[in-house]
Scaffold this motif. Structure first.
Motif, short mmCIF file in Angstrom:
data_model
loop_
_atom_site.label_atom_id
_atom_site.label_comp_id
_atom_site.label_asym_id
_atom_site.label_seq_id
_atom_site.Cartn_x
_atom_site.Cartn_y
_atom_site.Cartn_z
N GLN A 20 27.67 31.52 41.16
CA GLN A 20 27.77 31.03 39.79
C GLN A 20 27.00 29.73 39.60
OE1 GLN A 20 30.36 32.09 41.59
NE2 GLN A 20 31.83 33.25 40.34
N ILE A 21 27.12 28.83 40.57
CA ILE A 21 26.41 27.55 40.49
C ILE A 21 24.90 27.76 40.52
CG2 ILE A 21 25.96 25.38 41.69
CD1 ILE A 21 28.63 25.34 40.32
N MET A 31 28.04 31.63 17.95
CA MET A 31 26.98 31.55 16.95
C MET A 31 25.59 31.42 17.56
SD MET A 31 28.91 29.22 14.09
CE MET A 31 30.46 29.77 13.37
N THR A 32 25.47 31.73 18.83
CA THR A 32 24.16 31.72 19.48
C THR A 32 23.82 33.14 19.94
OG1 THR A 32 22.84 30.82 21.30
CG2 THR A 32 25.18 31.18 21.73
N GLU A 33 22.55 33.42 19.98
CA GLU A 33 22.09 34.69 20.55
C GLU A 33 21.68 34.51 22.01
OE1 GLU A 33 19.04 36.28 18.07
OE2 GLU A 33 20.36 36.56 16.35
N GLY A 34 21.78 33.29 22.49
CA GLY A 34 21.39 33.00 23.86
C GLY A 34 22.53 33.23 24.86
N LYS A 35 22.30 32.86 26.10
CA LYS A 35 23.32 32.96 27.14
C LYS A 35 24.38 31.89 26.91
CE LYS A 35 20.37 34.79 30.88
NZ LYS A 35 19.06 34.82 30.20
N THR A 36 25.60 32.19 27.31
CA THR A 36 26.70 31.24 27.18
C THR A 36 27.41 31.07 28.52
OG1 THR A 36 28.15 33.04 26.43
CG2 THR A 36 27.10 31.69 24.73
N VAL A 37 27.74 29.83 28.83
CA VAL A 37 28.42 29.49 30.09
C VAL A 37 29.70 28.73 29.75
CG1 VAL A 37 28.24 28.29 32.29
CG2 VAL A 37 26.20 29.36 31.28
N TYR A 38 30.78 29.06 30.43
CA TYR A 38 32.06 28.40 30.23
C TYR A 38 32.49 27.73 31.53
CZ TYR A 38 36.93 27.65 28.79
OH TYR A 38 38.14 27.08 28.47
N ILE A 39 32.71 26.41 31.48
CA ILE A 39 33.13 25.64 32.66
C ILE A 39 34.45 24.95 32.33
CG2 ILE A 39 32.55 23.81 34.28
CD1 ILE A 39 29.59 24.20 33.42
N SER A 93 28.66 34.75 29.12
CA SER A 93 27.73 35.34 30.08
C SER A 93 28.09 34.94 31.50
CB SER A 93 26.30 34.88 29.77
OG SER A 93 25.96 35.06 28.42
N LEU A 94 28.68 33.74 31.66
CA LEU A 94 29.01 33.21 32.99
C LEU A 94 30.23 32.31 32.84
CD1 LEU A 94 28.14 32.81 36.01
CD2 LEU A 94 26.84 30.82 35.23
N ILE A 95 31.20 32.46 33.75
CA ILE A 95 32.40 31.63 33.74
C ILE A 95 32.53 30.95 35.10
CG2 ILE A 95 34.91 31.62 33.58
CD1 ILE A 95 34.71 34.06 31.77
N ILE A 96 32.72 29.63 35.08
CA ILE A 96 32.90 28.87 36.32
C ILE A 96 34.21 28.11 36.22
CG2 ILE A 96 31.96 27.12 37.86
CD1 ILE A 96 29.19 27.72 36.76
N GLN A 97 35.16 28.44 37.09
CA GLN A 97 36.46 27.78 37.07
C GLN A 97 36.49 26.72 38.17
OE1 GLN A 97 39.80 30.44 37.13
NE2 GLN A 97 41.32 28.81 37.17
N ASP A 98 36.34 25.47 37.74
CA ASP A 98 36.27 24.34 38.68
C ASP A 98 36.31 23.06 37.86
OD1 ASP A 98 36.05 22.80 40.93
OD2 ASP A 98 34.09 23.58 41.55
N LYS A 99 36.43 21.93 38.55
CA LYS A 99 36.37 20.65 37.87
C LYS A 99 34.96 20.42 37.34
CE LYS A 99 40.08 18.17 40.27
NZ LYS A 99 40.42 16.96 41.08
N VAL A 100 34.89 19.83 36.17
CA VAL A 100 33.61 19.60 35.50
C VAL A 100 32.66 18.79 36.38
CG1 VAL A 100 32.52 18.40 33.56
CG2 VAL A 100 34.59 19.73 33.20
#
Length: 244
Positions: A10-11, A205-213, A225-232
């Motif tokens: 993911q990183i 509201m974006t057509e691009g890739k989305t990442v959740y941290i 598109s990508l999920i990362i579960q960790d400290k910011v």
């Protein structure tokens, strides 16, 4: 670019997307600032004086329970005196300077993104570092608010310049945030539960890739598109090690 063998998939993916993206917007929430020792007042563990702050940060409390409202925001204002932007804030500022990100839209009111050196910052929920009269909007000082003074112009109560539950977001800031999101081919959402409308709608509201941290995902964010579960701070530091 450093070897990626010591980093999670993911990183590595986030680092690659960030480097390839032509327009990246960041959306941050309370989890961005908890590593600066600012409590996430919306979490159950962060409830204040056994009161859900969502019942204090309201127009109703401002109008009808001002003593409680003032106590809560005085505590939050004084708390910032002991807190500073953390490494993650500074990394985002460095990425902006390098042209890796184009804007930061934040739900946070602490001003830490600007303090860390970021320039294109859009404070969707206002700033707790600025104050005004609740009635006539006259600008007042931090000291006047903390001293619980009345407005010298109309006698109204004083308040921080934050967006309370029941109020509209600043139109100019919201429009600018929307514009950046629409232009983006990568949107990185950091440390927000995406529970507060309308900022919660921005990633859609974006057509691009989305990442959740975030440290918690709770299965709510499967549309990313990508999920990362960790400290910011950990995530941003690792990505920076790859791309620098």
């Amino acid at each position: 670019m450093k070897s990626t063998q010591d980093y999670s998939e993911q990183i590595v993916t986030l680092a690659e997307w960030l480097q390839k993206s032509k327009y990246t917007t960041i959306l941050t929430g309370a989890g961005m600032s908890t590593e600066s020792n600012i409590p996430d007042f919306r979490s159950k563990d962060g409830w204040w004086n056994n009161i859900d702050p969502r019942t204090v940060a309201t127009t109703e409390a401002l109008d009808n329970h001002y003593d409680l409202f003032h106590e809560f925001y005085s505590m939050r204002t004084n708390l910032l005196e002991c807190c500073l932007p953390h490494r993650g804030h500074h990394l985002l500022a460095e990425w902006e300077q390098k042209g890796l990100i184009q804007a930061i839209c934040t739900q946070n009111v602490d001003g830490f993104h600007s303090a860390a050196g970021s320039d294109q910052v859009y404070e969707l929920h206002g700033s707790i570092n600025k104050f005004r009269c609740a009635d006539c909007s006259r600008i007042v000082s931090r000291e006047q608010f903390l001293n619980k003074e009345r407005c010298s112009q109309c006698g109204g109560n004083l308040r921080p310049n934050v967006v309370l539950f029941g109020e509209m977001l600043p139109e100019e800031c919201w429009s600018a945030s929307l514009s950046h999101i629409h232009k983006s081919d990568l949107v990185i959402v950091i440390g927000t539960s995406l529970e507060v409308y309308p900022a919660s709608q921005l990633p859609q509201m974006t057509e691009g890739k989305t990442v959740y941290i975030n440290t918690e995902t709770n299965g709510k964010n499967q549309d990313f598109s990508l999920i990362i579960q960790d400290k910011v701070g950990n995530v941003l530091a690792k990505v920076n090690e790859i791309i620098e």
